[in-house]
Design an enzyme around this catalytic site. Structure first.
Site, mmCIF file in Angstrom:
data_model
loop_
_atom_site.group_PDB
_atom_site.id
_atom_site.type_symbol
_atom_site.label_atom_id
_atom_site.label_comp_id
_atom_site.label_asym_id
_atom_site.label_seq_id
_atom_site.Cartn_x
_atom_site.Cartn_y
_atom_site.Cartn_z
ATOM 1 N N CYS A 1 1.043 -1.724 -0.118
ATOM 2 C CA CYS A 1 0.159 0.430 -0.196
ATOM 3 C C CYS A 1 1.074 0.813 -0.151
ATOM 4 O O CYS A 1 0.525 2.669 0.411
ATOM 5 C CB CYS A 1 -1.197 -0.257 0.556
ATOM 6 N N HIS B 1 19.054 0.731 -2.161
ATOM 7 C CA HIS B 1 17.477 1.210 -1.979
ATOM 8 C C HIS B 1 16.934 -0.835 -1.401
ATOM 9 O O HIS B 1 16.073 -0.752 -0.357
ATOM 10 C CB HIS B 1 17.157 0.982 -3.017
ATOM 11 N N GLN C 1 6.232 -8.483 3.551
ATOM 12 C CA GLN C 1 6.097 -8.348 1.706
ATOM 13 C C GLN C 1 6.691 -8.594 1.247
ATOM 14 O O GLN C 1 6.372 -8.972 -0.409
ATOM 15 C CB GLN C 1 5.168 -6.626 1.874
ATOM 16 N N GLY D 1 -15.594 3.309 16.247
ATOM 17 C CA GLY D 1 -14.447 3.862 15.102
ATOM 18 C C GLY D 1 -13.734 3.106 14.919
ATOM 19 O O GLY D 1 -13.324 1.733 14.404
ATOM 20 N N LYS D 2 -12.471 3.317 13.750
ATOM 21 C CA LYS D 2 -12.435 2.866 12.413
ATOM 22 C C LYS D 2 -10.516 2.285 13.706
ATOM 23 O O LYS D 2 -9.777 1.535 13.880
ATOM 24 C CB LYS D 2 -11.277 4.064 11.339
ATOM 25 N N MET D 3 -10.226 3.756 14.492
ATOM 26 C CA MET D 3 -9.586 3.903 15.588
ATOM 27 C C MET D 3 -9.748 2.252 16.248
ATOM 28 O O MET D 3 -9.021 1.031 16.482
ATOM 29 C CB MET D 3 -9.029 4.450 16.289
#
Lengths: 456, 271
Positions: free
Chosen positions: A50, A96, A117, A188-190
């Site tokens: 993401c 990198h 990932q 809530g999202k949190m």
């Protein structure tokens, strides 16, 4: 050293841009096949998370048109993206990748997900066959470097986000979170995120109470949680070990007397209130009760930022480790470049020697075993003497930038055929993974010596 | 005869003691069904014993300390039964059963002291007494240490200083568990150790001077221990309050230990 990396990340582009390049997991294999087939690309890896989308390739002759790939694959004019894209080659590309894997390039430095990932991307690329030789070597090294950074520095040693700080605190209170009950007040999202973290660390059942019942039901469905009517809040709340509040109430909904009530019902077992509402839902008086621990958003934030402040110092140390590792890997790759030439040189001279012995043996008639042995020793001695200088020169050159020139010259002088591309990869794939992953260039040298010894 | 009835009563009370110890360690005890009837039978025999001794002496003599201990135990049991009939709760039993057992034991053994004639037997009981009491002390010490750690950890969590979050102490509940478990484990040792001590003292002296500082302090320590267990078990007292109690018990234990220097009872150890 023909690595090339083209990418876009959270620092260079807003999410609207990043999402245009994002490749969902389901389509990753196909995208990998496409990029591996792109002109000039030998091996390739695609990392799409993401926060970043990166294309890492080993190119045939130092340069491949990765912009072209973006144009073909996404049907986007790369010109639109140019201000957001970064491109690294050779050593910079290695650096990198190491930094990304070690989570130094992450939005939250040290967060542990990124390594997973990258490993995922690597696994897919290997399965597809897009990564098979030098890129494999590079990625295996990147994982080792990430591990080293994690082990030797404080980067990533403690959790960062508010949710994971909440989990840390809960563990300080309860030890294991196994079977602990979590109560979400407000949907809530949190609080959802915090609940997710707690669940991931073993918390048991979850209750949800919200002023609008539908919202509570929606949230509860995500966790398989139990929905509780808001007016039963005070009657049920003592069941919870951890309470996460995030309502929009204008004043505190949990006051000291509620805390006393809960404690007496729970036989004084401790309770942890995580108050992420602004204005706060839990009266600060509550924290004075024995056995109740209240952390509001500022307390959590403070804990998070103190972690981050410590991290910046640690990040400097991590950068130093990475620079050293980039150097090592660089040297190692060059040594690798030299190995096939040494091997062909040995093969070449050995063939000549054999041919000459066969040629002369017919004329000599019967030879005693002693004479046979003498011929062997003599010819081998000559060949080894001849080989000695070119091989030492190659090995010395491997550490310097002139390696390619020296390789070229020796190949020409001895008329070694241009079987190099195939051979080089073959050389690598013949060897076991463990051997490839062996890390120091010193070890590699002994490997080469063993090679030479086996041939002569 | 009274002494025989009293011993029968003591036998029934032992069931209650065992039950109390089991309930402390787990939620249910297989003695739960028979503990209450056993205690009731104990009360009946106890009453018979007292009544008989009153009848024999013609008056309710409290001249003998042992009779008064017996009476006190009986009254405590009576109170327990009344509470049970009114509130239908047996939870005070956790405290009452051990207390009644110990009092009745003191009364029974006081009326007819144990006679350990063989020196080997005396030595054996003395050794048992020492080992049991030491195990009890050790458990108490661990529990005391744990409650101090608990306070430190609690304070650091309440202070919300980021540095304190990094403090490497065990989790609060883990500390709490360690303290409580060692407390639980220590209690039977302490109780049996005192019982063994009584037997030994009687064997050496023929009777026990209950006003001896050593004895008084030991009994006091045992009582504080019992209260600690009860408050923890029934109300879940922990943290500051539990730490105060643990400190109290620990200090009594230390003083009881120091009492060796001005008590006559422990003279036997040196001899």
């Amino acid at each position: 050293m023909n690595f090339q990396l083209l990418g876009i990340n959270h620092k260079t582009a807003p999410v609207e841009v990043r999402e245009r390049l994002a490749i969902p997991e389901a389509r990753l294999a196909e995208a990998l096949r496409r990029i591996a087939a792109h002109p000039g690309v030998e091996e390739a890896l695609i990392l799409s998370t993401c926060n970043r989308v990166e294309f890492l390739a080993r190119t045939r002759n130092g340069s491949a048109d990765l912009h072209g790939f973006i144009r073909d694959y996404f049907r986007i004019d790369p010109a639109e993206l140019v201000p957001h894209l970064y491109e690294h080659r050779g050593r910079d590309a290695i650096r990198h990748l190491f930094r990304v894997a070690a989570s130094l390039d992450s939005m939250v430095v040290g967060e542990p997900q990124i390594l997973g990932q990258v490993k995922g991307a690597y696994a897919t690329a290997r399965a597809v066959g897009a990564v098979h030789s030098q890129l494999d070597l590079l990625l295996t090294r990147a994982f080792a470097v990430a591990k080293k950074v994690r082990a030797d520095t404080g980067v990533g040693s403690s959790s960062v986000s508010i949710a994971s700080v909440a989990v840390d605190l809960a563990k300080k209170i309860f030890g294991s979170l196994q079977g602990k009950q979590v109560y979400l007040v407000g949907a809530g999202k949190m609080s959802e995120l915090a609940a997710r973290h707690l669940l991931a660390h073993g918390a048991g059942s979850i209750f949800v109470a919200n002023r609008t019942y539908e919202r509570a039901t929606q949230l509860a469905a995500k966790f398989g949680a139990e929905v509780i009517h808001f007016d039963q809040l005070y009657d049920t709340c003592d069941r919870a070990d951890i309470v996460i509040t995030s309502t929009g109430a204008p004043c505190a909904i949990f006051k000291r007397e509620h805390g006393e009530l809960f404690l007496s019902r729970r036989k004084n077992r401790p309770m942890f209130f995580i108050d992420i509402a602004v204005p706060r839902d839990v009266d600060s008086e509550m924290n004075k009760l024995d056995g109740i621990f209240v952390y509001d958003i500022d307390d959590l934030q403070q804990a998070v930022s103190s972690h981050i402040a410590g991290r910046e110092k640690e990040a400097d140390r991590a950068e130093a480790i990475i620079s050293a590792e980039v150097e090592k890997f660089h040297v190692r790759l060059q040594t690798l470049d030299v190995v096939p030439t040494i091997v062909s040189l040995q093969d070449h001279l050995e063939n000549i020697r054999q041919a000459e012995i066969d040629h002369v043996r017919g004329r000599l008639g019967h030879l005693s075993p002693e004479q046979d042995a003498a011929i062997e020793t003599l010819t081998r001695g000559i060949v080894n003497k001849i080989m000695h200088t070119p091989i030492t020169t190659l090995k010395t050159a491997a550490r310097e930038s002139e390696a390619t020139t020296v390789i070229e010259v020796i190949r020409r002088i001895f008329n070694l055929r241009g079987e190099d591309a195939g051979r080089r990869d073959g050389w690598k794939t013949e060897r076991s993974h463990a051997q490839i992953a062996s890390n120091e260039s010193g070890e590699l040298e002994t490997e080469i010596k063993a090679d030479i010894g086996a041939k002569s | 005869m009274p002494i025989i009835w009293l011993r029968v009563a003591l036998g029934f009370y032992a069931v209650g003691l065992l039950h109390a110890l089991l309930v402390l360690t787990r939620q249910t005890s297989w003695l739960a069904r028979i503990a209450l009837p056993a205690m009731t039978l104990g009360v009946i025999f106890h009453f018979v014993s007292l009544a008989e001794s009153v009848q024999q002496s013609g008056q309710l003599t409290l001249l003998s300390l042992h009779n008064s201990e017996s009476l006190l135990a009986l009254l405590i049991m009576a109170a327990f039964v009344i509470v049970y009939l009114v509130y239908r709760t047996t939870s005070p039993g956790i405290v009452v059963f051990p207390l009644v057992f110990v009092l009745t034991f003191a009364a029974a053994s006081g009326q007819q002291p144990f006679l350990l004639n063989s020196p080997a037997l005396r030595k054996g009981w003395l050794l048992a007494h020492i080992i049991l009491i030491f195990a009890g002390y050790a458990a108490l010490l661990i529990s005391f240490g744990a409650s101090l750690l608990y306070l430190i950890q609690e304070r650091s969590l309440k202070s919300k200083q980021p540095a304190s979050i990094l403090l490497r102490l065990p989790a609060l509940e883990v500390i709490d568990q360690i303290g409580y478990r060692s407390l639980l484990l220590g209690f039977p040792f302490m109780t049996l150790g005192l019982v063994a001590g009584t037997i030994v003292a009687q064997a050496y002296f023929g009777r026990i001077d209950y006003l001896d500082p050593k004895i008084l302090l030991s009994v006091l320590m045992w009582t504080v221990y019992l209260i600690m267990l009860y408050t923890r078990w029934s109300a879940g007292w922990r943290g500051r309050r539990a730490a105060y109690l643990a400190t109290g018990a620990f200090v009594t234990a230390v003083v009881a230990w120091a009492a060796n220097y001005f008590s006559t009872i422990h003279g036997i150890v040196q001899s």
